[in-house]
Design a protein around this motif. Structure first.
Motif, mmCIF file in Angstrom:
data_model
loop_
_atom_site.group_PDB
_atom_site.id
_atom_site.type_symbol
_atom_site.label_atom_id
_atom_site.label_comp_id
_atom_site.label_asym_id
_atom_site.label_seq_id
_atom_site.Cartn_x
_atom_site.Cartn_y
_atom_site.Cartn_z
ATOM 1 N N GLN A 126 4.319 11.548 2.085
ATOM 2 C CA GLN A 126 3.925 10.324 2.767
ATOM 3 C C GLN A 126 3.764 10.565 4.268
ATOM 4 O O GLN A 126 2.831 10.074 4.898
ATOM 5 N N ALA A 154 0.551 12.519 4.838
ATOM 6 C CA ALA A 154 -0.634 11.675 4.714
ATOM 7 C C ALA A 154 -0.816 10.810 5.951
ATOM 8 O O ALA A 154 -1.940 10.615 6.426
ATOM 9 N N LYS A 188 -3.931 10.977 8.805
ATOM 10 C CA LYS A 188 -4.715 9.800 9.167
ATOM 11 C C LYS A 188 -4.513 9.407 10.631
ATOM 12 O O LYS A 188 -5.027 8.387 11.080
ATOM 13 N N SER A 199 -13.684 3.712 6.085
ATOM 14 C CA SER A 199 -13.145 4.642 5.089
ATOM 15 C C SER A 199 -14.231 5.541 4.528
ATOM 16 O O SER A 199 -15.429 5.246 4.615
ATOM 17 N N GLU A 225 0.838 -1.202 0.000
ATOM 18 C CA GLU A 225 0.000 0.000 0.000
ATOM 19 C C GLU A 225 0.867 1.243 0.000
ATOM 20 O O GLU A 225 1.894 1.295 0.678
ATOM 21 N N THR A 276 -4.659 6.624 -2.529
ATOM 22 C CA THR A 276 -4.031 5.395 -2.044
ATOM 23 C C THR A 276 -3.868 4.418 -3.196
ATOM 24 O O THR A 276 -4.761 4.294 -4.040
ATOM 25 N N SER A 294 -6.037 13.458 -1.525
ATOM 26 C CA SER A 294 -5.374 12.312 -0.908
ATOM 27 C C SER A 294 -5.767 11.053 -1.658
ATOM 28 O O SER A 294 -6.957 10.839 -1.943
ATOM 29 N N ASP A 313 -3.320 0.380 -3.655
ATOM 30 C CA ASP A 313 -3.232 -0.965 -3.112
ATOM 31 C C ASP A 313 -2.571 -1.843 -4.174
ATOM 32 O O ASP A 313 -3.057 -1.910 -5.319
ATOM 33 N N TRP A 341 -9.718 9.793 -2.291
ATOM 34 C CA TRP A 341 -10.655 9.945 -1.178
ATOM 35 C C TRP A 341 -11.447 11.254 -1.267
ATOM 36 O O TRP A 341 -10.889 12.295 -1.582
ATOM 37 N N ASP A 354 0.159 5.331 0.462
ATOM 38 C CA ASP A 354 -0.682 6.506 0.661
ATOM 39 C C ASP A 354 0.100 7.724 0.192
ATOM 40 O O ASP A 354 1.251 7.907 0.582
#
Length: 299
Positions: free
Chosen positions: A261, A264, A268, A135, A57, A200, A198, A202, A97, A59
């Motif tokens: 990074q 972010a 979170k 989420s 992952e 992400t 923002s 995966d 997001w 972010d």
């Protein structure tokens, strides 16, 4: 029990979204500024700097510290990634997001080994994933990258996308529909497209590949020298080597990536990840990661 879990999930999703998915009408609406006045960094895609797609992952944020590129549709802030050498095929899930400040409406460009665009993924190809227990709502798209065909990926947002917006279902309406209840009197939130956001990645490797290391130096084969017996002498302990000191200066693009990074992770509230990224950046020669982290936690 299933109904109780569904209700709890919807309630938490509503609290997660709250203002982050509120209607944009009224005096508290975020200011929409999609213009880009910064100068483009590069004239060709081969001049971009690339972040290896390592781990499961990534972010990342697209913000004022990101590079600006010139694309067919005009200028855009962007992020770039490349397949690691040991991966032949990679499954990629890209999520953008949706927050109160807006959402980065993504367009993906996949490049071949010669940095030529061979595939594009437009915004209409993305699905809208609703919020859940863990989420927010997001734009989401799954695709596959191949080392021999599309090893490079560029994520940007054309001006046409940045001017738009999206309306998503209110969590209370989703909960009512799941439970078969009457539709509540709520307004579905409108999320503005913005030039920052923002996101992400995966990552799931599908096929690995072997490769030869470029830095291996072949030692020429020669006739071995004759062995001469030598008197046995007590060996002296070798002096302990001094710890290696990293003196190489980190590239600006890598510096910006680590800072993004860390930002972010702090946003979170994942302080463990932020500290791990901070230590990694410092070992790699970062001069700004520590100050970036300190400034973020002071806010």
């Amino acid at each position: 029990m299933k109904i109780i879990k569904t209700t709890l999930a919807a309630m938490l999703a509503a609290s997660l979204i709250g203002c982050a998915a509120s209607p944009t009408s009224g005096n508290n609406s975020p200011v929409k500024d999609v213009a880009i006045t910064a100068q483009a960094c590069c004239t060709t895609y081969s001049e971009f700097s690339w972040v290896p797609m390592q781990g499961s992952e990534i972010d990342f944020v697209v913000d004022e510290y990101s590079k600006v590129g010139m694309f067919p549709e005009g200028k855009s802030y962007f992020a770039t990634f490349v397949l690691p050498q040991n991966v032949e095929r990679m499954q990629v899930d890209l999520k953008s997001w949706m927050k109160s400040s807006g959402v980065f409406a993504p367009k993906v460009m996949l490049l071949d080994p010669q940095f030529q665009p061979v595939e594009t993924i437009s915004l209409e190809d993305f699905d809208v994933a609703p919020s859940n227990l863990f989420s927010l709502s997001s734009y989401q798209k799954r695709f596959t990258m191949e080392q021999s065909k599309t090893p490079y990926m560029v994520v940007y947002s054309p001006f046409e996308y940045r001017e738009g917006q999206i309306q998503i279902p209110h969590p209370e309406r989703v909960r009512a529909e799941e439970l078969g209840l009457a539709r509540p009197m709520v307004t579905d939130p409108v999320i503005q497209h913005q030039k920052f956001g923002s996101l992400t990645l995966d990552l799931k490797p599908l096929n690995l590949r072997s490769y030869r290391a470029d830095q291996v130096v072949q030692t020429p084969v020669s006739k071995p020298a004759p062995v001469v017996a030598a008197p046995v002498v007590a060996a002296k302990p070798a002096p302990q080597a001094a710890p290696a000191v990293i003196s190489a200066k980190m590239l600006p693009e890598t510096e910006a990536f680590y800072n993004a990074q860390i930002k972010a992770a702090v946003e979170k509230n994942d302080m463990q990840k932020a500290l791990r990224l901070l230590e990694e950046a410092k070992r790699a020669g970062s001069a700004t990661a520590e100050s970036t982290f300190i400034n973020l936690i002071k806010k």
